[in-house]
Structures are given as structure tokens and as C-alpha cells.
Design an enzyme around this catalytic site. Sequence first.
Site, mmCIF file in Angstrom:
data_model
loop_
_atom_site.group_PDB
_atom_site.id
_atom_site.type_symbol
_atom_site.label_atom_id
_atom_site.label_comp_id
_atom_site.label_asym_id
_atom_site.label_seq_id
_atom_site.Cartn_x
_atom_site.Cartn_y
_atom_site.Cartn_z
ATOM 1 N N LEU A 82 0.518 -1.433 0.359
ATOM 2 C CA LEU A 82 -0.047 -0.270 0.310
ATOM 3 C C LEU A 82 0.747 1.460 0.331
ATOM 4 C CD1 LEU A 82 -2.726 -1.314 2.422
ATOM 5 C CD2 LEU A 82 -3.279 -0.974 0.170
ATOM 6 N N PRO A 83 0.260 2.750 -0.569
ATOM 7 C CA PRO A 83 0.920 3.924 -0.430
ATOM 8 C C PRO A 83 1.435 4.397 0.367
ATOM 9 C CG PRO A 83 -1.237 3.570 -1.886
ATOM 10 C CD PRO A 83 -1.339 2.458 -0.697
ATOM 11 N N LYS A 107 15.214 -0.562 4.771
ATOM 12 C CA LYS A 107 14.602 0.187 3.714
ATOM 13 C C LYS A 107 15.011 1.665 3.648
ATOM 14 C CE LYS A 107 12.980 0.643 -0.293
ATOM 15 N NZ LYS A 107 11.156 0.332 -0.870
ATOM 16 N N LYS A 146 9.771 10.447 -1.668
ATOM 17 C CA LYS A 146 8.873 9.976 -0.729
ATOM 18 C C LYS A 146 9.789 9.215 0.902
ATOM 19 C CE LYS A 146 5.860 6.003 0.749
ATOM 20 N NZ LYS A 146 5.432 4.928 0.062
#
Length: 293
Positions: free
Chosen positions: A65-66, A169, A244
Site C-alpha cells: 500500500l502507498p 529500507k 517519499k
Amino acid sequence: MTRIAFIGLGNMGGGMAANLVKAGYEVAAFDLSEAALAKAEEAGCVRAPSASAAATGASAIVTMLPAGKHVEMVYSGEIFDVASPGTLFLDCSTIDVATARKVIAAATEKGFEMVDAPVSGGIAAAAAGTLTFMVGGTAEAFERAKPILSAMGKAVIHAGDAGNGQAAKICNNMLLGATMAATCETFAMAQKLGLDPQTFYDISSVSSGQSWSMTSYCPVPGVGPKTPADNDYQGGFAVALMLKDLKLATQAAQTVDASVPMGNTAEALYQILASAGEGGRDFSVIIEMLRGK
């Protein structure tokens, strides 16, 4: 046949779900996009009308999901209420560490095992099943998740406790963003100093300045292996996605009082690039901005 729910079928999730089907899993898939659902059906997934419908009866649930707010909403608002006892949750989204830990704690409190398992590798690797998964969670949850993740990737690495997959990450991508910016500014300067890009590549790629951004993802068209630079910076890893991840990294740095001047600089540069309307192009396009284009 083991039933897996897959929720979130975007550029990454669609390829990942298809690889689970290839590995022999029954995949109940859901996405808000009709086009994404249709593509998943073509790949052998079973269409579900909602996230809760996909999750019902599944032995494992994968989400892609975003952002953190979407992950929290889907699990707290739908999945927790319908998941069968013993269901394993695998969130492969890239989100903030705090939300990852919050959702996993909520899952644990309800008796479920859950891992955060963000990915590295991009759209091509998602389609090819060659992603790298960085996994946070208990050793027991990791062992349960490993076969499922291995069906979608080439490397599945346990990063430690809940949220550590997200930590790995964002740290990795902060390093990538900073090294790509440095690689691009160096190529731009070398060319202005009269060095041929190929010649500079031949020298630096076997010298102390070598990096993945140079030798595996060279930002200069026609130099090194084929990359998005050879396709007008289309495809690959979008500027908006890099931005992001850099924002997540620098926000996380603030919470632990970590000094990240290079990460902050990379975020600022990619913000300028995104604000200039380049958010959809590959992140190596920053070389054009640094050349003054």
C-alpha cells in the site's frame, strides 16, 4: 492449495501477486483500481470485491500500500475483523517505522503474527521475482513468511525486530539517493572539464569512486549497462518514490537524533526535481537538473 490474500496491486504489487500464482498459491487479489484487478485476473489471481473479502479464509495476507495511513486503515478497519486465527500478515509497503511497529503491535495483541517486509529492486524485479525483502518481526514470524517472500524475491533477509525492515529500507534508499546525486553531479562536472563520459566511467568504475549508482545504474545515456537513462529516464524508480523514501528517512532520523546532512541534501534536491514536474521520471534524471537543463 494455500490461499493468500494480496491487497494493493500497483506497479509493484501486480507483479508480486503474479509470482505467487506462478509459485502455486491461490491468490485472492484486491485493489481499488479496476485496471489493476483486471491485470491480476489475467495473471491467474481470483478477483475479490473488497480487502475484507480477500482476507476472509486466507492463511496469509500480503499488503502493498502507498503509505502508513493506508496500512493502518486496512488492517485496523478490515483485516483484523475477518482474519482467521493463525493467519500470517506480511506488509510489503514502504512506510514509516513508527506506524509499522504500531500495526504489528496491534496484530500481536490480537494473537496474529506479522512482519514488515519492504522491498528493493523496482518494477522490473517485482515482475521477474528477483526482489530483495528486508524483514522485521519475530524469528518465528520470519520463518513462516520466508517461503512466501521467496516466491517473489531472490533475497529474504531478517533485519531484526518489528519495524526493522522499514528501518533497513529507508536507510538503504537514503544512501542510494545521496550516491545517485553525487554520481550525477560528478559526471556533469567531468564533462564540463572536458572528460568524455565513457572515459570517465571506464576510469571511475574501477577506482575508489565506484558505486552501484555508477556501474549498475549509470545516469548517462549510452554509458555502462542499459538503464532508464537510455530510455529518456522513463521506467525504473520514480523521482516521487525516491522523494517519499528520503522524507521517511529524514523524519526517522529526527526521531532518534541522527545527523544525516547528506540525506537532508538529497531530499532537498529531489524535492526541487519533483516540484519541477519530474516526479514520474526515473530518479537518475537528476543529472539533467545538475547540468542546468
